[in-house]
Design a protein around this motif. Structure first.
Motif, PDB file in Angstrom:
ATOM      1  N   GLY A  79      21.195 -36.688  55.418  1.00 38.07           N
ATOM      2  CA  GLY A  79      22.170 -36.204  56.390  1.00 38.07           C
ATOM      3  C   GLY A  79      23.058 -37.342  56.848  1.00 38.07           C
ATOM      4  O   GLY A  79      22.604 -38.307  57.449  1.00 38.07           O
ATOM      5  N   SER A  80      24.338 -37.270  56.529  1.00 41.82           N
ATOM      6  CA  SER A  80      25.262 -38.352  56.843  1.00 41.82           C
ATOM      7  C   SER A  80      25.439 -38.513  58.348  1.00 41.82           C
ATOM      8  O   SER A  80      25.112 -37.624  59.139  1.00 41.82           O
ATOM      9  N   GLY A  88      25.818 -31.590  50.055  1.00 41.57           N
ATOM     10  CA  GLY A  88      24.910 -32.679  50.346  1.00 41.57           C
ATOM     11  C   GLY A  88      24.453 -32.587  51.786  1.00 41.57           C
ATOM     12  O   GLY A  88      23.525 -31.860  52.132  1.00 41.57           O
ATOM     13  N   SER A  89      25.156 -33.303  52.656  1.00 45.13           N
ATOM     14  CA  SER A  89      24.838 -33.201  54.078  1.00 45.13           C
ATOM     15  C   SER A  89      25.126 -31.798  54.599  1.00 45.13           C
ATOM     16  O   SER A  89      24.462 -31.311  55.509  1.00 45.13           O
ATOM     17  N   ASP A  90      26.133 -31.144  54.029  1.00 41.78           N
ATOM     18  CA  ASP A  90      26.435 -29.755  54.394  1.00 41.78           C
ATOM     19  C   ASP A  90      25.586 -28.842  53.521  1.00 41.78           C
ATOM     20  O   ASP A  90      26.068 -28.192  52.597  1.00 41.78           O
ATOM     21  N   LEU A  91      24.308 -28.792  53.829  1.00 43.32           N
ATOM     22  CA  LEU A  91      23.337 -28.129  52.963  1.00 43.32           C
ATOM     23  C   LEU A  91      23.567 -26.625  52.832  1.00 43.32           C
ATOM     24  O   LEU A  91      23.175 -26.016  51.833  1.00 43.32           O
ATOM     25  N   PHE A 134      21.105 -51.212  48.546  1.00 41.64           N
ATOM     26  CA  PHE A 134      20.433 -49.947  48.854  1.00 41.64           C
ATOM     27  C   PHE A 134      20.815 -49.444  50.235  1.00 41.64           C
ATOM     28  O   PHE A 134      20.957 -48.238  50.455  1.00 41.64           O
ATOM     29  N   SER A 135      21.007 -50.361  51.175  1.00 41.15           N
ATOM     30  CA  SER A 135      21.294 -49.945  52.553  1.00 41.15           C
ATOM     31  C   SER A 135      22.644 -49.250  52.695  1.00 41.15           C
ATOM     32  O   SER A 135      22.902 -48.598  53.711  1.00 41.15           O
ATOM     33  N   ARG A 136      23.506 -49.375  51.695  1.00 39.03           N
ATOM     34  CA  ARG A 136      24.787 -48.653  51.755  1.00 39.03           C
ATOM     35  C   ARG A 136      24.557 -47.153  51.822  1.00 39.03           C
ATOM     36  O   ARG A 136      25.387 -46.408  52.350  1.00 39.03           O
ATOM     37  N   ALA A 137      23.434 -46.695  51.298  1.00 41.01           N
ATOM     38  CA  ALA A 137      23.141 -45.255  51.297  1.00 41.01           C
ATOM     39  C   ALA A 137      22.463 -44.783  52.572  1.00 41.01           C
ATOM     40  O   ALA A 137      22.333 -43.576  52.787  1.00 41.01           O
ATOM     41  N   ASP A 138      22.037 -45.711  53.428  1.00 43.55           N
ATOM     42  CA  ASP A 138      21.246 -45.329  54.599  1.00 43.55           C
ATOM     43  C   ASP A 138      21.980 -44.385  55.546  1.00 43.55           C
ATOM     44  O   ASP A 138      21.354 -43.589  56.246  1.00 43.55           O
ATOM     45  N   THR A 139      23.303 -44.494  55.609  1.00 41.87           N
ATOM     46  CA  THR A 139      24.063 -43.638  56.520  1.00 41.87           C
ATOM     47  C   THR A 139      24.553 -42.373  55.831  1.00 41.87           C
ATOM     48  O   THR A 139      25.355 -41.623  56.404  1.00 41.87           O
ATOM     49  N   ILE A 140      24.058 -42.134  54.615  1.00 47.62           N
ATOM     50  CA  ILE A 140      24.486 -40.940  53.861  1.00 47.62           C
ATOM     51  C   ILE A 140      23.298 -40.024  53.566  1.00 47.62           C
ATOM     52  O   ILE A 140      23.307 -38.841  53.910  1.00 47.62           O
TER      53      ILE A 140
END
Length: 384
Positions: A366-367, A131-134, A357-363
């Motif tokens: 890119g986390s 994910g963030s580690d693309l 929805f905002s729970r995903a904003d920091t993920i």
């Protein structure tokens, strides 16, 4: 910082505001979409996208237009409470990357479909273990036996708009045995084809919406490579840099509207008399203006870490706003008697939608952990 709008920009703003009002205002052909963040009706979404294309409002940020015009358009679009555009991935991510890395033939083939709103794109980046580690992508592609394109096999997840998309750009491993950033290519792939199988499975999110999907490729045929074969990491990073450009200033108009709604709710409930909540709301207001000043200060720059700082700031700001949206309502904020904002019957108030929805904003995108790594290694020079 020296950023301002001249007379020509303001004339452009007037035209944009009028055009949007005529279509989204009372009696407008798309008035039903005004204030609807994510329309559930796919055909209405496509019709709006084509309307934007016919009006010449897709691709405002492409080379022939100034950076200030981009900002003006995004601000007016947000101010008009226009719906999230279905073609955002093609317009704001693929097209600028094509203009930098694509061949003349590729630009001629793919840009018109984006500009007219007739071809919708999605982004095949994240995977269950990448994910963030693309750089950990496992989706593979091999040259087709007939020499025409590539055969792609693998899985992508959190793929926005994929159930409506006509095309997908897929980051895949084209060099057998390669690891991490090496041996990757960015492939262009039609989502409806007879050569292989593509299975799209929408994911229902906490807020009841299914904007994302899992996508499975079983020997699907990619017809083009954007950039050189094996140079996909560089192209992919170029593309991600556009994710946090001028559109961020337009997003802040929407953030201001959300904050105003929370402030009104605090006044209605009496929560603004609580000194702790009042301080939190004041800080939220001040942080929004700091966010805008920083976005203006860095607009158009390609300094290392700029995008990472912006992502950290707005992701955490919006997440705090989501929490405040419910806190100011007190206990009633946890209940939704008779309210339903989803045709499937998923009952949530707008504040609850914002919070969930905002729970995903920091993920997504890119986390926070990845953004801090980027800043520490590329800006501060710290060890891995």
């Amino acid at each position: 910082m020296d950023f301002g709008f001249d007379a020509a920009d303001e004339e452009f703003r007037g035209r944009a505001r009028t055009w949007l009002a005529e279509r989204l205002g009372p009696g407008g052909a798309f008035a039903d979409l005004c204030g609807v963040k994510i329309p559930e009706d796919a055909e209405r979404r496509r019709a709006w996208e084509r309307e934007l294309g016919t009006g010449g409002w897709i691709g405002v940020g492409w080379p022939e237009s100034s950076l200030t015009r981009q900002v003006v358009w995004f601000e007016e679009y947000a101010r008009a409470q226009a719906p999230d555009p279905l073609g955002i991935v093609g317009e704001q991510l693929l097209a600028p990357t094509l203009l930098l890395h694509g061949t003349p033939e590729q630009r001629e083939r793919y840009l018109p479909g984006v500009a007219t709103g007739t071809e919708i794109w999605c982004q095949g980046y994240s995977e269950p273990d990448a994910g963030s580690d693309l750089a950990g992508v496992r989706t593979v592609a091999e040259p087709a036996d007939d020499g025409e394109g590539w055969v792609v096999t693998g899985q992508k997840t959190w793929t926005s708009l994929s159930q409506w998309a006509d095309w997908c750009f897929v980051l895949a491993r084209t060099e057998p045995g390669s690891r991490r950033h090496e041996g990757l290519s960015l492939l262009l792939l039609p989502m409806r084809q007879e050569s292989g199988r593509i299975d799209v499975r929408p994911i229902r999110q906490l807020n009841g919406v299914s904007e994302f999907s899992e996508v499975f490729f079983d020997r699907a045929r990619a017809v083009d490579v954007l950039g050189a074969v094996g140079d996909g990491w560089k192209v992919a990073m170029t593309l991600l840099s556009f994710e946090r450009g001028a559109g961020m200033l337009g997003r802040q108009i929407g953030y201001q509207r959300e904050l105003d709604t929370v402030l009104r709710a605090a006044a209605d409930s009496g929560a603004d008399r609580d000194p702790v909540l009042r301080e939190a709301l004041t800080r939220q207001w001040a942080d929004l203006w700091v966010m805008r000043a920083n976005a203006l200060r860095t607009l158009g720059r390609a300094e290392p870490g700029t995008a990472a700082v912006a992502k950290l700031v707005w992701g955490n700001w919006h997440q705090r706003l989501g929490e405040l949206a419910l806190q100011v309502q007190g206990l009633p904020g946890a209940f939704v008697p008779g309210a339903s904002h989803d045709p499937t019957g998923y009952p949530l108030t707008p504040a609850q939608h914002t919070m969930l929805f905002s729970r995903a904003d920091t993920i997504y995108g890119g986390s926070d952990q990845i953004q801090r790594n980027i800043i520490s290694e590329r800006v501060l020079g710290l060890p891995r």
